[in-house]
Design a protein around this motif. Structure first.
Motif, mmCIF file in Angstrom:
data_model
loop_
_atom_site.group_PDB
_atom_site.id
_atom_site.type_symbol
_atom_site.label_atom_id
_atom_site.label_comp_id
_atom_site.label_asym_id
_atom_site.label_seq_id
_atom_site.Cartn_x
_atom_site.Cartn_y
_atom_site.Cartn_z
ATOM 1 N N SER A 170 -9.695 22.614 -9.087
ATOM 2 C CA SER A 170 -8.634 21.622 -8.935
ATOM 3 C C SER A 170 -7.788 21.952 -7.721
ATOM 4 C CB SER A 170 -7.748 21.595 -10.186
ATOM 5 O OG SER A 170 -6.768 20.588 -10.068
ATOM 6 N N PRO A 171 -7.731 21.045 -6.746
ATOM 7 C CA PRO A 171 -6.876 21.281 -5.580
ATOM 8 C C PRO A 171 -5.411 21.206 -5.962
ATOM 9 C CG PRO A 171 -7.806 19.070 -5.502
ATOM 10 C CD PRO A 171 -8.470 19.772 -6.650
ATOM 11 N N SER A 172 -4.560 21.704 -5.093
ATOM 12 C CA SER A 172 -3.137 21.771 -5.400
ATOM 13 C C SER A 172 -2.429 20.442 -5.195
ATOM 14 C CB SER A 172 -2.471 22.839 -4.526
ATOM 15 O OG SER A 172 -2.627 22.517 -3.144
ATOM 16 N N ASN A 173 -2.963 19.569 -4.340
ATOM 17 C CA ASN A 173 -2.253 18.322 -4.075
ATOM 18 C C ASN A 173 -2.442 17.320 -5.213
ATOM 19 O OD1 ASN A 173 -4.836 18.689 -2.912
ATOM 20 N ND2 ASN A 173 -4.597 16.946 -1.543
ATOM 21 N N MET A 174 -1.454 16.435 -5.359
ATOM 22 C CA MET A 174 -1.472 15.360 -6.336
ATOM 23 C C MET A 174 -1.848 14.058 -5.633
ATOM 24 S SD MET A 174 -0.651 16.845 -9.206
ATOM 25 C CE MET A 174 -0.101 15.537 -10.323
ATOM 26 N N PHE A 175 -2.395 13.124 -6.418
ATOM 27 C CA PHE A 175 -2.947 11.909 -5.822
ATOM 28 C C PHE A 175 -2.348 10.656 -6.440
ATOM 29 C CE2 PHE A 175 -5.913 15.242 -4.902
ATOM 30 C CZ PHE A 175 -6.339 14.957 -3.619
ATOM 31 N N CYS A 176 -2.366 9.608 -5.639
ATOM 32 C CA CYS A 176 -1.862 8.305 -6.037
ATOM 33 C C CYS A 176 -3.015 7.302 -6.012
ATOM 34 C CB CYS A 176 -0.755 7.864 -5.081
ATOM 35 S SG CYS A 176 -0.075 6.228 -5.435
ATOM 36 N N VAL A 177 -3.126 6.503 -7.055
ATOM 37 C CA VAL A 177 -4.107 5.413 -7.107
ATOM 38 C C VAL A 177 -3.323 4.121 -6.965
ATOM 39 C CG1 VAL A 177 -5.924 4.311 -8.444
ATOM 40 C CG2 VAL A 177 -5.579 6.782 -8.627
ATOM 41 N N THR A 178 -3.589 3.365 -5.915
ATOM 42 C CA THR A 178 -2.737 2.229 -5.601
ATOM 43 C C THR A 178 -3.552 1.099 -4.982
ATOM 44 O OG1 THR A 178 -0.714 1.583 -4.459
ATOM 45 C CG2 THR A 178 -2.127 3.163 -3.331
ATOM 46 N N SER A 179 -2.859 0.067 -4.554
ATOM 47 C CA SER A 179 -3.486 -1.087 -3.936
ATOM 48 C C SER A 179 -2.472 -1.732 -3.009
ATOM 49 C CB SER A 179 -3.953 -2.079 -5.018
ATOM 50 O OG SER A 179 -4.587 -3.208 -4.437
ATOM 51 N N LEU A 180 -2.894 -2.802 -2.366
ATOM 52 C CA LEU A 180 -1.966 -3.599 -1.570
ATOM 53 C C LEU A 180 -2.463 -5.032 -1.530
ATOM 54 C CD1 LEU A 180 -3.537 -4.014 1.384
ATOM 55 C CD2 LEU A 180 -2.680 -1.727 1.783
ATOM 56 N N ASN A 181 -1.567 -5.932 -1.225
ATOM 57 C CA ASN A 181 -1.927 -7.334 -1.116
ATOM 58 C C ASN A 181 -2.828 -7.538 0.097
ATOM 59 O OD1 ASN A 181 -1.942 -10.162 -0.603
ATOM 60 N ND2 ASN A 181 0.023 -10.384 -1.667
ATOM 61 N N PRO A 182 -4.001 -8.160 -0.081
ATOM 62 C CA PRO A 182 -4.890 -8.361 1.076
ATOM 63 C C PRO A 182 -4.221 -9.082 2.234
ATOM 64 C CG PRO A 182 -6.048 -8.847 -0.974
ATOM 65 C CD PRO A 182 -4.598 -8.631 -1.334
ATOM 66 N N ASP A 183 -3.216 -9.907 1.934
ATOM 67 C CA ASP A 183 -2.525 -10.628 3.005
ATOM 68 C C ASP A 183 -1.746 -9.684 3.916
ATOM 69 O OD1 ASP A 183 -3.502 -13.012 2.044
ATOM 70 O OD2 ASP A 183 -1.716 -13.462 0.843
ATOM 71 N N THR A 184 -1.395 -8.497 3.396
ATOM 72 C CA THR A 184 -0.647 -7.535 4.206
ATOM 73 C C THR A 184 -1.570 -6.567 4.950
ATOM 74 O OG1 THR A 184 -0.449 -5.883 2.434
ATOM 75 C CG2 THR A 184 1.224 -7.625 2.523
ATOM 76 N N LEU A 185 -2.857 -6.678 4.713
ATOM 77 C CA LEU A 185 -3.793 -5.742 5.341
ATOM 78 C C LEU A 185 -3.691 -5.742 6.870
ATOM 79 C CD1 LEU A 185 -6.040 -3.676 4.875
ATOM 80 C CD2 LEU A 185 -7.693 -5.563 4.874
ATOM 81 N N PRO A 186 -3.611 -6.899 7.544
ATOM 82 C CA PRO A 186 -3.494 -6.852 9.009
ATOM 83 C C PRO A 186 -2.287 -6.063 9.498
ATOM 84 C CG PRO A 186 -4.074 -9.067 8.293
ATOM 85 C CD PRO A 186 -3.733 -8.295 7.048
ATOM 86 N N SER A 187 -1.192 -6.078 8.737
ATOM 87 C CA SER A 187 0.018 -5.405 9.199
ATOM 88 C C SER A 187 -0.099 -3.890 9.122
ATOM 89 C CB SER A 187 1.230 -5.874 8.378
ATOM 90 O OG SER A 187 1.109 -5.453 7.024
ATOM 91 N N VAL A 188 -1.004 -3.385 8.306
ATOM 92 C CA VAL A 188 -1.169 -1.926 8.184
ATOM 93 C C VAL A 188 -2.568 -1.488 8.607
ATOM 94 C CG1 VAL A 188 0.577 -1.648 6.379
ATOM 95 C CG2 VAL A 188 -1.802 -2.157 5.737
ATOM 96 N N ALA A 189 -3.309 -2.389 9.260
ATOM 97 C CA ALA A 189 -4.684 -2.076 9.647
ATOM 98 C C ALA A 189 -4.743 -0.875 10.585
ATOM 99 C CB ALA A 189 -5.343 -3.295 10.294
ATOM 100 N N THR A 190 -3.853 -0.829 11.572
ATOM 101 C CA THR A 190 -3.861 0.287 12.522
ATOM 102 C C THR A 190 -3.577 1.603 11.810
ATOM 103 O OG1 THR A 190 -3.109 -1.173 14.310
ATOM 104 C CG2 THR A 190 -2.843 1.194 14.631
ATOM 105 N N LEU A 191 -2.618 1.585 10.897
ATOM 106 C CA LEU A 191 -2.289 2.786 10.131
ATOM 107 C C LEU A 191 -3.477 3.214 9.268
ATOM 108 C CD1 LEU A 191 -0.455 4.958 8.959
ATOM 109 C CD2 LEU A 191 0.526 3.214 7.445
ATOM 110 N N LEU A 192 -4.116 2.265 8.605
ATOM 111 C CA LEU A 192 -5.251 2.597 7.756
ATOM 112 C C LEU A 192 -6.420 3.154 8.571
ATOM 113 C CD1 LEU A 192 -5.413 -0.224 5.045
ATOM 114 C CD2 LEU A 192 -5.324 2.246 4.659
ATOM 115 N N MET A 193 -6.671 2.570 9.728
ATOM 116 C CA MET A 193 -7.729 3.106 10.591
ATOM 117 C C MET A 193 -7.436 4.552 10.978
ATOM 118 S SD MET A 193 -8.534 -0.055 13.188
ATOM 119 C CE MET A 193 -8.624 -1.741 12.577
#
Length: 368
Positions: A181-204
């Protein structure tokens, strides 16, 4: 409940870390321009070892031939359990522990290998296409079987697929693979597909460029921080699994979060690459968690499996419940193996093992 057999024919592949730049163009199209690829099922998961890709046949065309790309031989189909009617991808998540005894365990009993992909929305059970008749035979008594054909959901006639099948002898499934088990904790999440273009650069940047110096395969400390990121775009729904610290890079109110801001502890399964033929690996982990009623996500990758477990503030108590289900078969480190003279002492030793795996502290003292 209903079991939906989705119409996607899927490939499971691995991209070596040193070869990811060769595939980046195609992967960006699959993640951010699905209308240009006609891909309906795409998942990318980065681990310290490699990138695992799950993609339908249309999407697979976007990946170039490369010595850095390894593809599992089988074609896979995705199954999805739905409580009642409605779209399979938009149903309430039921968690791998909720289907452990109704789906995962029966398939393991019939020697059917599964490849799991939990997402924010739901859980997909991948089975080999050639195993579908046995899958239908195994699950038809518990589920209404439905298959998606050309976008329409139709009932599946399971008659005719039962002849010649012999009911297997049920066997115990001990945990036989090393757990860490690694030490870091994780988040399971989502986002609205309509907002994907606004965070595309960050996600890439997160997906391909921002990890700094890549950890060589096997170099990460089992008890330390690891690199793990999963992005899925399946039938228009986005799912993200990432380190808690990575979520802080995203603008406020972009990522979906629960009211409690729940975080998940990861358990990695396997000391050596697991392969695709062994049956019962998911069941070994999910059944004890189901017995303890502990929520969990489960993500299989090309080399190892990963369970994301919810650990409430009560600390080590959930581990006691887990151990009651798995103590007889748990393979421990050699320094924890003791003759089972005193069952309480044995349970204490196993409890210490799980505490060490999950990075928890214990104030318990050993029984006599």
């Amino acid at each position: 409940m209903e079991l939906h057999i989705l119409e996607h024919s899927l490939k499971v592949a691995s991209i070596a870390k040193e070869g990811i730049q060769i595939c980046t163009h195609g992967l960006i199209k699959l993640a951010f321009l699905p209308s240009k690829t006609r891909c309906k099922f795409f998942s990318l998961t980065e681990t310290p070892e490699d990138y695992t890709i799950i993609v339908d046949e249309e999407g697979f065309k976007e990946l170039p031939e490369s010595e850095h790309l390894s593809v599992a031989e089988a074609t896979w189909l995705a199954l999805n359990v739905v409580s009642g009617g409605g779209s399979s991808s938009s149903s309430q998540p039921i968690g791998v522990t909720k289907i452990a005894k109704s789906v995962i365990a029966p398939l393991a009993d019939h020697n059917i290998s599964v490849f799991m992909l939990s997402t924010y929305q739901t859980d997909f059970i991948l089975v080999r296409e050639r195993d579908l008749p046995m899958v239908m035979h195994t699950l038809s008594s518990e589920f209404t079987l439905l298959r998606v054909v050309n976008g329409e959901t139709v009932a599946v006639n399971s008659l005719g697929v039962t002849n010649g099948f012999v009911k297997p002898k049920l066997v115990q499934r001990p945990i036989i693979h090393p757990l860490s088990s690694p030490s870091n904790m994780f988040c399971v999440t989502s986002l609205n597909p309509d907002t994907l273009p606004s965070v595309a650069t960050l996600l890439m940047d997160v997906m391909f460029y921002s990890s700094g110096v890549k950890e060589p395969a096997g170099a990460s400390d089992d008890s330390g921080h690891i690199r793990f990121f999963s992005f899925s775009l399946i039938e228009g729904y986005i799912s993200l699994v990432m380190d808690e610290q990575m979520t802080r890079r995203f603008p406020n109110n972009v990522l979906f979060t629960s009211a409690s801001g729940e975080l998940w502890k990861m358990v990695r399964i396997g000391g050596q690459p697991l392969g695709f033929d062994e049956c019962g690996i998911v069941a070994q982990i999910s059944e004890p968690l189901a017995t303890a009623d502990i929520p969990a996500y489960y993500i299989s990758t090309f080399k190892f499996d990963h369970a994301l477990v919810s650990l409430p503030s009560s600390g080590t108590q959930p581990l006691v419940w887990i151990l009651k289900s798995s103590v007889l078969g748990l393979q421990m480190n050699t320094d924890l193996l003791v003759p089972p003279v005193n069952p309480k002492a044995l349970s204490f030793k196993v409890n210490l093992y799980w505490i060490s795996v999950l990075g928890l502290e214990s104030s318990h003292t050993a029984p006599d």
